[in-house]
Every structure is written in C-alpha cells, then in structure tokens.
Design a protein around this motif. Structure first.
Motif, mmCIF file in Angstrom:
data_model
loop_
_atom_site.group_PDB
_atom_site.id
_atom_site.type_symbol
_atom_site.label_atom_id
_atom_site.label_comp_id
_atom_site.label_asym_id
_atom_site.label_seq_id
_atom_site.Cartn_x
_atom_site.Cartn_y
_atom_site.Cartn_z
ATOM 1 N N CYS A 145 -3.265 8.215 -5.038
ATOM 2 C CA CYS A 145 -2.407 8.221 -3.855
ATOM 3 C C CYS A 145 -3.245 8.314 -2.586
ATOM 4 N N SER A 176 -4.622 4.922 -1.741
ATOM 5 C CA SER A 176 -3.561 4.061 -1.201
ATOM 6 C C SER A 176 -3.196 4.473 0.212
ATOM 7 N N TYR A 177 -3.202 5.782 0.461
ATOM 8 C CA TYR A 177 -2.887 6.315 1.789
ATOM 9 C C TYR A 177 -3.899 5.824 2.812
ATOM 10 N N PHE A 205 2.246 9.430 -5.707
ATOM 11 C CA PHE A 205 2.564 10.771 -5.201
ATOM 12 C C PHE A 205 3.753 11.368 -5.950
ATOM 13 N N TYR A 219 -8.086 11.627 1.410
ATOM 14 C CA TYR A 219 -8.103 10.289 2.018
ATOM 15 C C TYR A 219 -8.927 10.279 3.297
ATOM 16 N N ALA A 236 0.843 -1.211 0.000
ATOM 17 C CA ALA A 236 0.000 0.000 0.000
ATOM 18 C C ALA A 236 0.873 1.254 0.000
ATOM 19 N N MET A 237 1.971 1.219 0.772
ATOM 20 C CA MET A 237 2.867 2.367 0.840
ATOM 21 C C MET A 237 3.544 2.618 -0.499
ATOM 22 N N GLU A 271 1.155 4.338 -2.752
ATOM 23 C CA GLU A 271 0.970 5.681 -2.205
ATOM 24 C C GLU A 271 2.099 6.608 -2.653
ATOM 25 N N HIS A 318 -3.263 2.231 3.599
ATOM 26 C CA HIS A 318 -2.070 2.100 4.438
ATOM 27 C C HIS A 318 -2.354 2.480 5.881
ATOM 28 N N ILE A 369 -4.614 14.816 -2.031
ATOM 29 C CA ILE A 369 -4.244 13.652 -1.223
ATOM 30 C C ILE A 369 -4.952 13.694 0.133
#
Length: 261
Positions: A154, A157-158, A83, A102, A75-76, A79, A161, A99
């Motif tokens: 991103c 994904s953030y 980004f 999120y 996931a990171m 992210e 995470h 971003i």
C-alpha cells in the motif's frame, strides 16, 4: 510563507486527518464486509456524488484528462485495496506506521515517473520525516505478518499516487477527481466479481451509513483538499504533510480502538 502556499499546506494536513479516520471505520467494517465490496460501494457512491456535482463541466472532458485520471485511479485502487485487506490481519496503528514508509519511497518513485532527480533537501526531509515517524510509532513493531506486507505494498501504491496527483492536479480540476474515483469503483467491482465476493452482498446487512461516511468524509472531501494543496506546494512537501495521516491514525486507534501505543 505566501498565503496561497500556507492554505495549501493546511488543506493537506486536513486531508491527512480525514483519511486517518478511515482507518477506524475500515478496521471495524472489514470483519463483516469483504474488502472489494467495501471499496466498490465506497467509491461508487463517491463517483456518483461527484458526477452530479461535475455535470456542468462534462463538456471540458478530454482524452488526456481521462487517461490521467485513470492512472491516478489505478494507483489509488491498489493503495486502498491493499490497505483494506491489510487491516484484516494487523492493527490500525501498526498498519499506519508501515504505510507511512511511503515518505522514504517517494523520492525514488518521483525520479522514475517524473524523470526528475529530487533535490538533496527533498531527500533529507524525507529521511528526517521517516525517522521522526519511527520514533513516534515504531515501539510496537515486534513481529511482521501478512497484513504488514500488504501495508508495505500500500505504501508503494501511495507514493505512486502522490506523484501522479502532484503532476496532474496542476493541469486539471474536479473532473480529475471524478475520473480517479470512478476508476477505483470499476476496478473494485471487477475484483468483487472475480473474487467471488459478489454473492456475499445479498447475504449480509450492508452498512450504507458507513459507506456514505467513507465516500464523503474520507474520499471526496480529503481528495479535493489534497488536489487543492498539491497545486500550491511541491511533491515532497505534499508527501511530508500527508505523512501526518499515520500519526493521526495511530492516535485515533489508541483513543477509539484501544490499540497500544
């Protein structure tokens, strides 16, 4: 507020500030260094440093810890990759705002991954936080481009995470951080190989000082603070406090890069 929870909240805010400084460094680097190469060196350095620190703990490695760290690291990777690529096409301040969305995705991701319904107060807090970020930062969102779309990816994904981190940080220690950093490094080198960026490494002067800055001050330290804080506060509270990253990033972009506010 209990002392432990207060310290956890302060750790998360400090983490958000250190991550915000990465916007400035990455925005300046992506003009010369391909995104996958930047990530590969950044997280390889971070993983090597953490590996040296964690040598005495290697005997505590388990299969569950390894898979938990790999989930967080995957996931990171998405992210940070999205980004980094996004900053090739949009401004640091605009990317930081998108971003920050999120925070509104977080309750949904929490429900899907944890199979737990967020409370009404959690959802309300997320909505209020997002409205506040809009009021502070959305003045310049006049057009939507490729970089903005990548920033939205991103954000997703953030959120994933954060949910994974909040879950696993309560079970494991520094080895978890090492595993996720190592996972990002491996995936970044694979992306470098398949994107054709590997040949660029020998043709440009690599900014190793900047890589170490990103590895230590924008990766190792903030993720240590983040996992420390997440052990002491809820997932939603963690997400709200980490959303200060977008505010810090915008202010730094205005002060250091001349972005309009």
């Amino acid at each position: 507020m209990k002392k432990g929870r207060l310290i956890g909240c302060l750790a998360l805010v400090a983490s958000a500030f250190l991550w915000a400084t990465a916007y400035i460094a990455v925005k300046q680097l992506v003009a010369e260094v391909p995104p996958s190469v930047l990530l590969a060196f950044r997280f390889s350095f971070a993983a090597i440093i953490l590996a040296v620190i964690c040598i005495p703990k290697f005997k505590h490695y388990t299969k569950d810890l390894l898979f938990s760290g790999m989930k967080m690291g995957t996931a990171m990777f998405f992210e940070f990759f999205l980004f980094t690529v996004a900053l090739q096409y949009t401004s640091a301040s605009k990317s930081s705002f998108i971003i920050a969305s999120y925070i509104i995705i977080l309750p949904i991701v929490y429900l899907i991954i944890r199979r737990k319904k967020p409370t009404g107060s959690d959802v309300l807090a997320s909505v209020i936080c997002m409205v506040g970020i809009c009021l502070l930062l959305a003045n310049g969102l006049d057009s939507f481009n490729k970089g903005d779309l990548l920033s939205a990816g991103c954000a997703l994904s953030y959120a994933v995470h954060i949910v994974y981190s909040s879950k696993f940080s309560k079970q494991y220690d520094g080895l978890l951080n090492l595993t996720q950093m190592g996972t990002v490094a491996v995936l970044a080198w694979i992306a470098t190989l398949f994107s054709g960026s590997f040949k660029v490494i020998g043709t440009i002067a690599l900014p190793f000082g900047a890589f170490f800055f990103l590895a230590i001050l924008c990766s190792i330290i903030p993720y240590f603070l983040c996992l420390y804080g997440m052990k002491r506060v809820s997932t939603t509270t963690s997400g709200i406090l980490l959303s200060f990253e977008s505010v810090f990033a915008t202010l730094l972009a205005v002060l250091m890069l001349g972005d309009p506010l």
